[in-house]
Design a protein around this motif. Structure first.
Motif, PDB file in Angstrom:
ATOM      1  N   ALA A  49      10.945  15.872  -5.878  1.00 20.58           N
ATOM      2  CA  ALA A  49      10.639  14.561  -5.304  1.00 20.58           C
ATOM      3  C   ALA A  49      11.266  13.454  -6.148  1.00 20.58           C
ATOM      4  N   TYR A  50      11.879  12.509  -5.452  1.00 19.38           N
ATOM      5  CA  TYR A  50      12.473  11.343  -6.098  1.00 19.38           C
ATOM      6  C   TYR A  50      11.699  10.117  -5.627  1.00 19.38           C
ATOM      7  N   ARG A  51      11.038   9.437  -6.552  1.00 23.13           N
ATOM      8  CA  ARG A  51      10.228   8.283  -6.187  1.00 23.13           C
ATOM      9  C   ARG A  51      11.129   7.101  -5.795  1.00 23.13           C
ATOM     10  N   LEU A  52      10.930   6.610  -4.595  1.00 23.88           N
ATOM     11  CA  LEU A  52      11.670   5.448  -4.110  1.00 23.88           C
ATOM     12  C   LEU A  52      10.872   4.165  -4.279  1.00 23.88           C
ATOM     13  N   LYS A  53       9.556   4.255  -4.089  1.00 22.05           N
ATOM     14  CA  LYS A  53       8.725   3.047  -4.147  1.00 22.05           C
ATOM     15  C   LYS A  53       7.312   3.408  -4.561  1.00 22.05           C
ATOM     16  N   ASN A  54       6.771   2.644  -5.506  1.00 22.80           N
ATOM     17  CA  ASN A  54       5.370   2.754  -5.877  1.00 22.80           C
ATOM     18  C   ASN A  54       4.547   1.721  -5.118  1.00 22.80           C
ATOM     19  N   SER A  55       3.241   1.916  -5.060  1.00 22.04           N
ATOM     20  CA  SER A  55       2.370   0.879  -4.518  1.00 22.04           C
ATOM     21  C   SER A  55       2.343  -0.302  -5.485  1.00 22.04           C
ATOM     22  N   ALA A  56       2.138  -1.487  -4.941  1.00 22.66           N
ATOM     23  CA  ALA A  56       2.155  -2.702  -5.756  1.00 22.66           C
ATOM     24  C   ALA A  56       1.462  -3.815  -4.980  1.00 22.66           C
ATOM     25  N   ALA A  57       1.156  -4.897  -5.662  1.00 24.70           N
ATOM     26  CA  ALA A  57       0.554  -6.060  -5.008  1.00 24.70           C
ATOM     27  C   ALA A  57       1.652  -6.838  -4.286  1.00 24.70           C
ATOM     28  N   ASP A  58       1.999  -6.350  -3.126  1.00 27.98           N
ATOM     29  CA  ASP A  58       3.086  -6.949  -2.333  1.00 27.98           C
ATOM     30  C   ASP A  58       2.572  -7.160  -0.916  1.00 27.98           C
ATOM     31  N   PRO A  59       2.205  -8.398  -0.540  1.00 29.11           N
ATOM     32  CA  PRO A  59       1.547  -8.635   0.750  1.00 29.11           C
ATOM     33  C   PRO A  59       2.477  -8.705   1.950  1.00 29.11           C
ATOM     34  N   ALA A  60       3.782  -8.620   1.739  1.00 30.00           N
ATOM     35  CA  ALA A  60       4.697  -8.743   2.876  1.00 30.00           C
ATOM     36  C   ALA A  60       4.654  -7.493   3.749  1.00 30.00           C
ATOM     37  N   PRO A  61       5.035  -7.621   5.021  1.00 24.66           N
ATOM     38  CA  PRO A  61       5.087  -6.451   5.889  1.00 24.66           C
ATOM     39  C   PRO A  61       6.412  -5.717   5.775  1.00 24.66           C
ATOM     40  N   ASN A  62       6.392  -4.425   6.141  1.00 21.89           N
ATOM     41  CA  ASN A  62       7.600  -3.633   6.400  1.00 21.89           C
ATOM     42  C   ASN A  62       8.384  -3.265   5.139  1.00 21.89           C
ATOM     43  N   VAL A  63       8.969  -2.091   5.175  1.00 20.57           N
ATOM     44  CA  VAL A  63       9.930  -1.654   4.163  1.00 20.57           C
ATOM     45  C   VAL A  63      11.216  -1.362   4.919  1.00 20.57           C
ATOM     46  N   GLN A  64      12.202  -2.199   4.732  1.00 19.09           N
ATOM     47  CA  GLN A  64      13.469  -2.079   5.452  1.00 19.09           C
ATOM     48  C   GLN A  64      14.588  -2.310   4.447  1.00 19.09           C
ATOM     49  N   THR A  65      15.036  -1.234   3.823  1.00 14.75           N
ATOM     50  CA  THR A  65      15.995  -1.365   2.742  1.00 14.75           C
ATOM     51  C   THR A  65      16.726  -0.044   2.543  1.00 14.75           C
ATOM     52  N   THR A  66      17.696  -0.053   1.627  1.00 17.06           N
ATOM     53  CA  THR A  66      18.429   1.148   1.257  1.00 17.06           C
ATOM     54  C   THR A  66      18.230   1.418  -0.227  1.00 17.06           C
ATOM     55  N   TYR A  67      17.772   2.621  -0.550  1.00 11.94           N
ATOM     56  CA  TYR A  67      17.612   3.042  -1.935  1.00 11.94           C
ATOM     57  C   TYR A  67      18.798   3.919  -2.333  1.00 11.94           C
ATOM     58  N   ASP A 111       0.807  -1.230   0.000  1.00 14.04           N
ATOM     59  CA  ASP A 111       0.000   0.000   0.000  1.00 14.04           C
ATOM     60  C   ASP A 111       0.834   1.271   0.000  1.00 14.04           C
ATOM     61  N   LEU A 112       2.129   1.175   0.216  1.00  7.22           N
ATOM     62  CA  LEU A 112       2.937   2.363   0.472  1.00  7.22           C
ATOM     63  C   LEU A 112       3.552   2.954  -0.791  1.00  7.22           C
ATOM     64  N   VAL A 113       3.489   4.290  -0.864  1.00 10.04           N
ATOM     65  CA  VAL A 113       4.217   5.068  -1.865  1.00 10.04           C
ATOM     66  C   VAL A 113       5.229   5.924  -1.101  1.00 10.04           C
ATOM     67  N   ILE A 114       6.497   5.871  -1.516  1.00  6.98           N
ATOM     68  CA  ILE A 114       7.562   6.535  -0.762  1.00  6.98           C
ATOM     69  C   ILE A 114       8.360   7.440  -1.700  1.00  6.98           C
ATOM     70  N   ASP A 115       8.591   8.666  -1.245  1.00 11.16           N
ATOM     71  CA  ASP A 115       9.399   9.623  -1.999  1.00 11.16           C
ATOM     72  C   ASP A 115      10.463  10.226  -1.102  1.00 11.16           C
ATOM     73  N   LEU A 116      11.603  10.552  -1.703  1.00 15.02           N
ATOM     74  CA  LEU A 116      12.596  11.417  -1.073  1.00 15.02           C
ATOM     75  C   LEU A 116      12.390  12.803  -1.636  1.00 15.02           C
ATOM     76  N   VAL A 117      12.220  13.799  -0.756  1.00 15.11           N
ATOM     77  CA  VAL A 117      11.997  15.176  -1.195  1.00 15.11           C
ATOM     78  C   VAL A 117      13.228  16.003  -0.856  1.00 15.11           C
ATOM     79  N   ALA A 118      13.845  16.586  -1.895  1.00 14.41           N
ATOM     80  CA  ALA A 118      15.063  17.389  -1.727  1.00 14.41           C
ATOM     81  C   ALA A 118      14.723  18.749  -1.119  1.00 14.41           C
ATOM     82  N   PRO A 119      15.738  19.487  -0.670  1.00 12.45           N
ATOM     83  CA  PRO A 119      15.485  20.811  -0.080  1.00 12.45           C
ATOM     84  C   PRO A 119      14.748  21.771  -1.002  1.00 12.45           C
ATOM     85  N   ASP A 120      14.911  21.642  -2.317  1.00 11.27           N
ATOM     86  CA  ASP A 120      14.222  22.553  -3.241  1.00 11.27           C
ATOM     87  C   ASP A 120      12.827  22.067  -3.610  1.00 11.27           C
ATOM     88  N   GLY A 121      12.389  20.972  -3.018  1.00 19.25           N
ATOM     89  CA  GLY A 121      11.052  20.457  -3.270  1.00 19.25           C
ATOM     90  C   GLY A 121      10.976  19.368  -4.323  1.00 19.25           C
TER      91      GLY A 121
END
Length: 461
Positions: free
Chosen positions: A408-426, A396-406
Motif C-alpha cells: 500500500a502506498y499512502r496518497l492522503k491522510n485524514s486532516a482538518a480540511d473542510p473542503a469537498p471532493n478530492v480531484q487531483t493527481t498523485y 475525513d478521507l484516507v486514500i491508498d494505492l494498493v499494488a498487485p502484490d498488496g
C-alpha cells in the motif's frame, strides 16, 4: 444568453447533503483534475478486479493553443458591424445578417461546407449558419454552437460575440491543422436566441429522428469573455463535463458547476430531444461572491458582466484571460471528443475505472480496481494516479494505492480540511512493483456525518 422573467442569470451550484450546506461556506469547490471520459453506473459496494476498466494509448494529435488575438479580431469585426448598423446585431436587423455573412465568408474560405437555414419569428426572417468540416463518421456528429444575435440594446460583444468568435476561430484552427477526426465536425451559429432559442429550436425541429440520433454531442458556448469572470461548466452529459473539467484542471483553474443554463441557451432544444449536451459560461449579471473572487480573482459583490444586455457590451467589456482560457478549452474539447487527441495527455497508456463506488460514512474501506496489462517490467518511478472522489468533507478521507502484490502506498491522510471532493493527481514511486496486475484504489471515511463516492480513477504508465 436569454433571461428568466425575473432577470436571473445564474443559479447557485447545487448542494448534495446537509453536511455540504454546513461546510461548503468554508471553502470553494475544488477543481476537477483528471476525470475519465467513460460514463458509469453507480454501484453500492467495492469493485472487483474485473470491474469496468479502459486502456487507451496516449493521443498523437494535440489541440492547438488558440491565439486570443485572433478571437479578438473577430470581435472587432462584430463591433464594427454593430456600429455600422444601428448599434446592434439583433434578430431581424441588418447587423445580424452582416454578422452571418462575415462568419460564412471565413468558413467558406477555410474549406467548410456551409449553408444558411432560414426561419421566421417575431415577424422577421432569421438565419442559422451551419458549417460542416469534410470527413469523419457521418453517424457520429460532434457539434459546437453559439448564438450570433445580440439584444437590440447593444452590440452584444460578450453576449454572444464571445462564444461566436471562439467557435469560429476553433473551426479555422481545424482547417489550418488539416484535421482528420474520427467524428464528423459541425459548427453552428444560431439566430434569435435572445427571443427564446428560436434559431436552434428551428434547427432541431427540422431534423428527422434518425439525424438527431447521429449527433453524439452538442457543445454550447454562450458568454465566455465576461469582464469579471467565473469558470462554469454545464452540469449535463458526464463525458462532456469531464472533458472541460480536465482541461481547466490542467491549467490549474478551478471550475464550478453551471446548472442555470438548463433551458436558457441553445443547448436546451438539443437536450430536450435526448442529445448529450455540455458547455462553458463565464457569468452574466449574477453577483460574484467573495469565495468566487478568492478562487478566480476579480471583484466580489459585482456582477460577472455588469454590461449584460446593455449598450456597454462592447469590445471594452471583455476579459482577455477568460476569452483565452475558454477558447482553448473549446479546442481541447473538439480535438478530444472528436477523436483527434488532447492538449494535455498523460505520457504513456491510461488504465481507468469509472464505475462509481459508494464510500460508507465512518465505515470500512472500499476499493476500486483496474487491471493493467501489456506493460513491460516494473511500474514507473513517477506513476501518475489520477483520483476523482466526490465527498462532502474530504478531510475525513484516507486514500491508498494498493499494488498487485498488496503493498500500500499512502496518497492522503485524514486532516482538518473542510473542503469537498478530492480531484487531483498523485505521483508514486512504484518502480519496485511489477506493472501488470490488479491495482486498487482504497478509500476509507474515518469521520462521521459526511457522504461520498469514488467517481473515477486512473493510472498512467
Amino acid at each position: 444568453m436569454s433571461s428568466h422573467a425575473d432577470g436571473r442569470t445564474t443559479r447557485k451550484p447545487r448542494r448534495s447533503a446537509p453536511a455540504w450546506a454546513r461546510r461548503a461556506a468554508l471553502a470553494a469547490t475544488a477543481a476537477g483534475t483528471v476525470l475519465g471520459l467513460l460514463a458509469a453506473a453507480p454501484t453500492a459496494g467495492a469493485s472487483s478486479p474485473g470491474a469496468p476498466t479502459a486502456a487507451r494509448p496516449a493521443p498523437t494529435v494535440a489541440a492547438p493553443d488558440i491565439p486570443v488575438a485572433n478571437v479578438k479580431a473577430h470581435l472587432s469585426q462584430f463591433q464594427s458591424i454593430a456600429s455600422a448598423n444601428g448599434g446592434n446585431r439583433a434578430h431581424g436587423r441588418p447587423g445580424y445578417r452582416a454578422s452571418v455573412d462575415y462568419v460564412k465568408g471565413k468558413l467558406d474560405a477555410a474549406g467548410y461546407t456551409t449553408r444558411l437555414q432560414q426561419f421566421s419569428t417575431g415577424g422577421a426572417t432569421g438565419w442559422n449558419l451551419i458549417a460542416d468540416w469534410p470527413g469523419g463518421d457521418p453517424n457520429q456528429v460532434l457539434m459546437a454552437g453559439a448564438h450570433l444575435d445580440s439584444v437590440s440594446a447593444g452590440p452584444g460583444i460578450n453576449d454572444n460575440g464571445s462564444g461566436s468568435a471562439g467557435i469560429l476561430e476553433t473551426a479555422l484552427a481545424v482547417s489550418r491543422a488539416g484535421l482528420t477526426p474520427k467524428k464528423h465536425l459541425r459548427f453552428a451559429w444560431w439566430g434569435a436566441e435572445e427571443l427564446g432559442m428560436r434559431g436552434s429550436q428551428a434547427y432541431v425541429n427540422s431534423l428527422p429522428a434518425t439525424d438527431r440520433s447521429k449527433i453524439s454531442g452538442y457543445l454550447n458556448f454562450d458568454m465566455i469573455g465576461s469582464p469579471n469572470p467565473g469558470y462554469f461548466v454545464y452540469d449535463d452529459d458526464r463525458q462532456i463535463e469531464s472533458t472541460f473539467k480536465s482541461y481547466f484542471a490542467s491549467i490549474n483553474v478551478p471550475t464550478e458547476i453551471e446548472t442555470e443554463g438548463d433551458g436558457r441557451s441553445d443547448h436546451a432544444p438539443f437536450k430536450n430531444v435526448g442529445v448529450p449536451v455540455g458547455g462553458l459560461f463565464s457569468g452574466a449579471d449574477y453577483t460574484k461572491t467573495s469565495a468566487q473572487a478568492q478562487k478566480w480573482g476579480g471583484t466580489a459583490g459585482r456582477p460577472f458582466d455588469s454590461c449584460y444586455h446593455r449598450s456597454c457590451d462592447t469590445t471594452a467589456n471583455l476579459s482577455d484571460t477568460s476569452l483565452d482560457r475558454n477558447t482553448d478549452a473549446i479546442a481541447y474539447a473538439i480535438w478530444t471528443l472528436g477523436g483527434s487527441g488532447s492538449t494535455n495527455p498523460p505520457t504513456g497508456t491510461v488504465f481507468e475505472n469509472a464505475a462509481d463506488v459508494q464510500i460508507p460514512d465512518a465505515g470500512a474501506a472500499v476499493t476500486s480496481a483496474v487491471q493493467v496489462t501489456g506493460q513491460t517490467g516494473n511500474a514507473p518511478a513517477a506513476l501518475q494516479v489520477g483520483v476523482d472522489i466526490k465527498h462532502t468533507y474530504r478531510g475525513d478521507l484516507v486514500i491508498d494505492l494498493v499494488a498487485p502484490d498488496g503493498t500500500a502506498y499512502r496518497l492522503k491522510n485524514s486532516a482538518a480540511d473542510p473542503a469537498p471532493n478530492v480531484q487531483t493527481t498523485y505521483t508514486v514511486d512504484a518502480s519496485s512493483e511489477a506493472a501488470n496486475g490488479t491495482w486498487q484504489l482504497r478509500v476509507q471515511d474515518v469521520g462521521p456525518q459526511d457522504t461520498g463516492y469514488i467517481d473515477s480513477w486512473k493510472l498512467t504508465f
